[in-house]
Design a protein around this motif. Structure first.
Motif, PDB file in Angstrom:
ATOM      1  N   LEU A   1      37.046  12.835   3.647  1.00 33.35           N
ATOM      2  CA  LEU A   1      36.468  13.160   2.346  1.00 33.35           C
ATOM      3  C   LEU A   1      34.955  13.303   2.434  1.00 33.35           C
ATOM      4  O   LEU A   1      34.364  14.214   1.871  1.00 33.35           O
ATOM      5  CB  LEU A   1      36.810  12.074   1.327  1.00 33.35           C
ATOM      6  CG  LEU A   1      38.228  12.076   0.786  1.00 33.35           C
ATOM      7  CD1 LEU A   1      38.402  10.970  -0.242  1.00 33.35           C
ATOM      8  CD2 LEU A   1      38.541  13.429   0.136  1.00 33.35           C
ATOM      9  N   ALA A   2      34.341  12.391   3.187  1.00 37.78           N
ATOM     10  CA  ALA A   2      32.882  12.435   3.301  1.00 37.78           C
ATOM     11  C   ALA A   2      32.448  13.694   4.029  1.00 37.78           C
ATOM     12  O   ALA A   2      31.476  14.346   3.664  1.00 37.78           O
ATOM     13  CB  ALA A   2      32.369  11.198   4.026  1.00 37.78           C
TER      14      ALA A   2
ATOM     15  N   ASN B   1      32.778  16.742   1.871  1.00 38.30           N
ATOM     16  CA  ASN B   1      32.373  16.463   0.504  1.00 38.30           C
ATOM     17  C   ASN B   1      31.770  17.663  -0.212  1.00 38.30           C
ATOM     18  O   ASN B   1      31.829  17.778  -1.411  1.00 38.30           O
ATOM     19  CB  ASN B   1      31.390  15.301   0.462  1.00 38.30           C
ATOM     20  CG  ASN B   1      31.643  14.461  -0.767  1.00 38.30           C
ATOM     21  OD1 ASN B   1      32.215  14.947  -1.723  1.00 38.30           O
ATOM     22  ND2 ASN B   1      31.242  13.220  -0.731  1.00 38.30           N
ATOM     23  N   ARG B   2      31.213  18.598   0.524  1.00 39.02           N
ATOM     24  CA  ARG B   2      30.629  19.769  -0.107  1.00 39.02           C
ATOM     25  C   ARG B   2      31.661  20.610  -0.838  1.00 39.02           C
ATOM     26  O   ARG B   2      31.338  21.313  -1.768  1.00 39.02           O
ATOM     27  CB  ARG B   2      29.938  20.645   0.936  1.00 39.02           C
ATOM     28  CG  ARG B   2      28.481  20.365   1.083  1.00 39.02           C
ATOM     29  CD  ARG B   2      27.880  21.382   1.987  1.00 39.02           C
ATOM     30  NE  ARG B   2      27.764  22.663   1.317  1.00 39.02           N
ATOM     31  CZ  ARG B   2      26.719  23.021   0.590  1.00 39.02           C
ATOM     32  NH1 ARG B   2      25.724  22.210   0.446  1.00 39.02           N
ATOM     33  NH2 ARG B   2      26.663  24.193   0.019  1.00 39.02           N
TER      34      ARG B   2
END
Lengths: 653, 364
Positions: free
Chosen positions: A52-53, A56-57
């Protein structure tokens, strides 16, 4: 007693020890729980959150709502959106920014202006934000770039909605413009808890109606949750909430009237405000010169900005809203209303109006603009010929304490409350005002002298108002004291439900003046347009009854300390030409104030503009010299009208 | 000669302080500077400010620590009364920001009277129980409850659910250590559980939304849920060892809201991982342990009640903040003790520490 107390203390102590142990156990348990949560997040779910990180964009993509459109009263679009491709660069993702920009320059042309704007925005934004390098790519350019972006990490070609103001200078001081959201806007949005709705948004209303109506125009952001693969490519949309478009605005403004006013001004400076007295709707609102609002939407380049700002004609100053001018003789009708209501003057009373006026016990002469004077005249005649000595005498008889409360009823010296930001208040002088204004000066300056009132009576002295205030006051007078709040936006239209909310449809109040007094003053203003009146030439050939008042204002610069252009110096010392008017006299449909800067006598420059605007608004006639020059007015106006009503109907439906 | 002067000065300074607490506070402070530097995009302005207000707070703490507990105790009723008056003033003439009225405008500065109550309320209650230590009857507990409810309800009205809870909790801790019967506590807990639906109805919309968002952050992923989702991603992606100092992508890509204040723990957790979290939790636990030891050794009832309540309040601050950022407690405005950026809360915390130290030095 003693042993029991001791025992008591012991019991208390052991009880405390027990409670401390319980508490400590509880704290350990809670911290263990917290650590367990950390283990779950950071060890067991680590991979999930890492993905997810990393993505994240793109994992949660906000969808921008399309901004509400702005129409004029006949359904002509004044602000619209169009989609176009933009070349954007994310500095933190590029290996070598300069090299990347250079290489891109070989694929599409990047002009020095693009470059200047890019550098300015680069300095203002954070490293990981996308900065536009080139806007409005052609289809061919977009295709060429799209095929090559893989070579440049951090370079993106994005489709974006743009705002366009097709009437440029004509609407710059009404609509204002939208611009890029800057850190200050962000702070304000955070304070108003609107950050969520602006996630992913790039633009926000900066001035004018775009700013005041930002909340209704912007709409509701939607979002799409997108699953991505390890390379960050979107695989599928998990779910999405569509955005809700902003509401449309329908103005009371008539763009044809606006363009006609612009053409009538030509290269001259000044302002026009026209109001429908029956509703308070603003029909025309022009400040000359204007500027092209389209320049500001995606960041203006520093050079153009400098040119606009240092121009001696001050195109960025909204003269209609913020330009404060002495009203000159256009003040007299309101002065006349005050005189009648206060009882200082009766409607038929005849006073001497010689070539000059002196105060008792003084030999200072207050001169009339006509050296020979006007003989003995009544109020209507005094307005028609614009006698100064008549009004000197009336003002002297009344005194400032009786003038101020009555004239202020017409909104002079206070904010009109129009739906624009930064309105100037102007000055309706009073003793309190003078004491406050010169609070830091000596007593002799601060004091109100009885003689101060004399020049106030003819609109000079400390008097100073905006064209908007003068138009508003004229509308109130024309409407026999029924006050509406002047407003540019007539209706807010919900694009989804078609629901229409009318803006300020009800009168605010009715002024306490005696009804018949309006008739007396209006008769004087009607006589201005008839033979013997100061603007009689402009009354020739009228197909309806028009009432007006000329004014000539001794020059006070809008802004002191401005850089002077040598060639313009002489011109800038000339008087301002004022005209206020309304028509038809019996049931006024339009009230207006016109000021032409440094153009001399009111009847010479401002009055012809007012006459032409009334002619067009009431009869549809365009001055012969402008025929065929108006973009908003195709050759057959009748047919156009039909079409306009049709599009209006579809809009409302 | 000079050496001995320095020595005497040093002795004078350290005399009222508590060695253990100073050591632990020092460690947390150093750690907080590193986190703040990262959270404020590697700029020094907030670091500079933090240094200034920390030094000022330390001076205040030293002054409090060198005052005997019972000297301070005598000021409890007037301070409590003043706090209550200020809260009333807020109620009638406070400054409203974002729909809640929490501040008083004093010309030069704004103050938040609810902050005073965090310490004034436990002081007042401890004074009260000390005063009536020998004649304590059941109705004394009722008066104590009224003393808690008055500021609690005023702050709840502002509305500021977070601070109201913290204030009332501090009051309850005094009651607890004063020997409130277990039966009453149990009955109270049951009554509380039973009244939850009523409380739910009394909550403001935004407060309800926060609780709902906690249960399912994806309800509002761009709005309130956004904070929780992003800070959970930050913590989770930090992993066991963290991404390393200054390497937190969530932090530096601007995904963490309020990242120097209430959500600073997410920044720390992303960069220092599970190991860092355990270290911080241990530091807090050691401070709390020391506080409870001081409580156990305190010679007077006032000292015991005050030390116990201050220690437990400190635990609540740390736990609520970390729990909120980790997504197991609703988002309330509670800073992470001694780490979050912000002067007012820090001064309050240091005053609390000063009181603990002063109690620690009390002789039997």
């Amino acid at each position: 007693m003693r042993p029991s107390r001791l025992k008591n203390a012991q019991a208390e102590e052991s009880q405390l020890q027990l409670r401390l142990l319980v508490v400590y156990a509880f704290i350990l348990l809670m911290f263990a729980l917290l650590v367990a949560r950390f283990v779950w997040l950071q060890v067991l779910q680590h991979d999930h959150f890492s993905t997810l990180a990393q993505n994240n964009r793109i994992s949660l993509v906000p969808i921008q709502p399309s901004r509400g459109l702005i129409y004029d009263r006949n359904g002509v679009v004044l602000a619209q959106n169009y989609s176009s491709y933009t070349l954007e660069v994310v500095p933190s993702k590029t290996a070598d920014l300069e090299a990347t920009v250079h290489a891109l320059g070989e694929l599409v042309e990047i002009t020095p202006r693009d470059m200047r704007r890019f550098r300015k925005m680069l300095a203002e934004s954070k490293d990981f934000e996308a900065v536009p390098l080139k806007l409005k790519l052609t289809d061919e350019e977009a295709a060429r770039l799209a095929a090559n972006v893989w070579r440049f990490p951090g370079v993106e070609v994005n489709a974006q909605l743009f705002r366009d103001y097709p009437y440029r200078e004509l609407t710059s001081h009404v609509l204002g413009y939208i611009g890029r959201i800057n850190p200050k806007d962000k702070e304000r949005l955070a304070e108003e808890e609107k950050t969520a709705n602006y996630r992913g948004a790039t633009h926000i209303g900066k001035t004018g109606l775009e700013k005041i109506y930002e909340d209704v125009l912007h709409g509701q952001a939607g979002f799409e949750e997108i699953e991505t693969d390890s390379a960050g490519r979107a695989i599928r949309s998990v779910r999405s909430t569509p955005p809700v478009s902003g509401h449309n605005l329908k103005l009371a403004l008539d763009i044809r009237l606006q363009e006609l006013a612009d053409k009538l001004f030509g290269q001259r400076r000044g302002a026009v405000v026209a109001i429908d007295p029956q509703t308070g709707g603003v029909l025309a609102f022009l400040s000359k010169p204007g500027f092209d609002p389209n320049l500001f939407i995606d960041g203006i380049d520093p050079q153009t900005w400098n040119t606009l700002n240092t121009d001696w004609q001050k195109p960025m100053v909204n003269r209609a809203l913020r330009g404060v001018y002495p009203p000159g003789s256009t003040f007299k009708p309101f002065m006349a209303m005050a005189a009648l209501q206060s009882g200082a003057l009766t409607p038929g009373q005849i006073l001497p109006a010689p070539g000059y006026f002196t105060l008792p016990g003084s030999n200072h002469q207050f001169r009339d603009s006509v050296p020979s004077g006007h003989g003995a005249i009544n109020l209507s005649k005094a307005i028609a010929v614009s006698s100064d000595t008549f009004f000197y005498r009336v003002a002297w008889d009344m005194g400032i304490d009786r003038i101020h409360p009555l004239v202020s009823q017409f909104g002079l010296g206070s904010l009109t409350g129009i739906d624009l930001d930064g309105e100037a208040r102007g000055v309706l002088p009073s003793k309190e005002w003078k004491a406050k204004r010169f609070a830091k000066s000596r007593e002799e300056v601060r004091r109100w002298y009885p003689a101060d009132v004399v020049s106030v009576g003819i609109g000079q002295g400390f008097n100073a108002y905006t064209p908007l205030q003068m138009a508003n006051a004229t509308a109130i007078l024309a409407n026999d004291g029924v006050v509406y709040k002047p407003h540019l936006v007539k209706e807010v239209v919900d694009t989804k439900t078609g629901q229409i909310r009318r803006v300020e449809p009800n009168p605010l109040r009715t002024l306490p003046f005696k009804k018949s007094y309006y008739g007396v003053v209006k008769e004087g203003m009607a006589a201005v347009m008839r033979p013997g009146g100061t603007a009689w030439r402009l009354g020739v050939g009228l197909k309806y009854a028009m009432a007006g008042k000329t004014g000539t204002a001794q020059v006070v610069q809008i802004r002191q300390g401005a850089k002077y252009n040598a060639a313009a110096l002489a011109e800038q010392y000339r008087d301002h030409s004022w005209f206020i008017a309304f028509a038809p006299v019996e049931k006024p449909q339009i009230a207006l104030a016109v000021i032409v800067e440094n153009a001399g006598f009111g009847a010479a420059a401002a009055a012809p503009i007012a006459r032409a605007l009334c002619d067009f608004y009431l009869t549809g006639v365009v001055p012969p010299e402008l025929k065929g020059q108006l973009k908003t007015l195709p050759p057959e106006p009748a047919e156009q009208d039909k079409k306009d009503t049709a599009s209006h109907a579809s809009l409302a439906g | 000669m000079q050496a001995s002067l320095v020595k005497r000065l040093w002795y004078l300074i350290k005399e009222p302080l508590d060695g253990w607490l100073m050591l632990l506070l020092g460690l947390i402070f150093v750690l907080s500077l590193f986190v703040l530097y990262s959270a404020s995009d590697q700029t020094f302005q907030k670091i500079d400010n933090k240094l200034v207000y920390t030094v000022l707070s330390l001076v205040v703490m030293w002054l409090v620590a060198s005052t005997r507990p019972h000297t301070l105790m005598n000021f409890a009723p007037p301070i409590y009364a003043l706090g209550l008056l200020l809260l009333l003033a807020v109620h009638f003439a406070g400054v409203t920001v974002n729909g809640s009225t929490r501040w008083l405008e004093l010309g030069v500065t704004r103050i938040q009277p609810s902050e005073i109550m965090k310490i004034a309320l436990p002081m007042m209650l401890a004074w009260f129980f000390q005063r009536f230590e020998l004649s304590l009857r059941w109705w004394h507990y009722l008066i104590a409850c009224a003393l808690i409810a008055a500021p609690g309800l005023l702050v709840l009205k502002q509305p500021d659910l977070g601070t109201a809870t913290l204030i009332m909790a501090a009051g309850f801790f005094v009651l607890f250590f004063a020997g409130l019967s277990w039966k009453v506590i149990l009955a109270g807990l049951v009554a509380f559980a039973a009244s939850l639906p009523i409380v739910w109805n009394m909550l403001h919309d935004y407060q309800r939304k926060r609780v709902l968002t906690l249960i399912d952050p994806m309800q509002d992923p761009l709005g309130d849920g956004y904070h929780i989702i992003q800070s959970m991603i930050a913590i989770g992606s930090g992993g066991p060892w963290g991404k390393g100092w200054l390497n937190g992508t969530q932090t530096h890509l601007d995904y963490i809201p309020e990242r120097t204040t209430d959500f600073i723990f997410a920044v720390y957790s992303e960069e220092f991982g599970l190991v860092g979290n355990i270290v911080l939790v241990l530091l807090y636990l050691l401070i709390i342990s020391r506080g409870l030891v001081i409580t156990a050794r305190a010679p007077t009832l006032y000292g015991r009640l005050m030390a116990g309540a201050l220690t437990l309040s400190f635990f609540v601050y740390a736990f609520v903040n970390m729990g909120m950022v980790a997504g197991i407690l609703p988002v309330v405005g509670v800073p992470l003790p001694f780490v979050s950026y912000g002067g007012t809360a820090t001064v309050t915390l240091f005053i609390g520490m000063g009181m603990l130290m002063s109690i620690a030095h009390q002789r039997r």
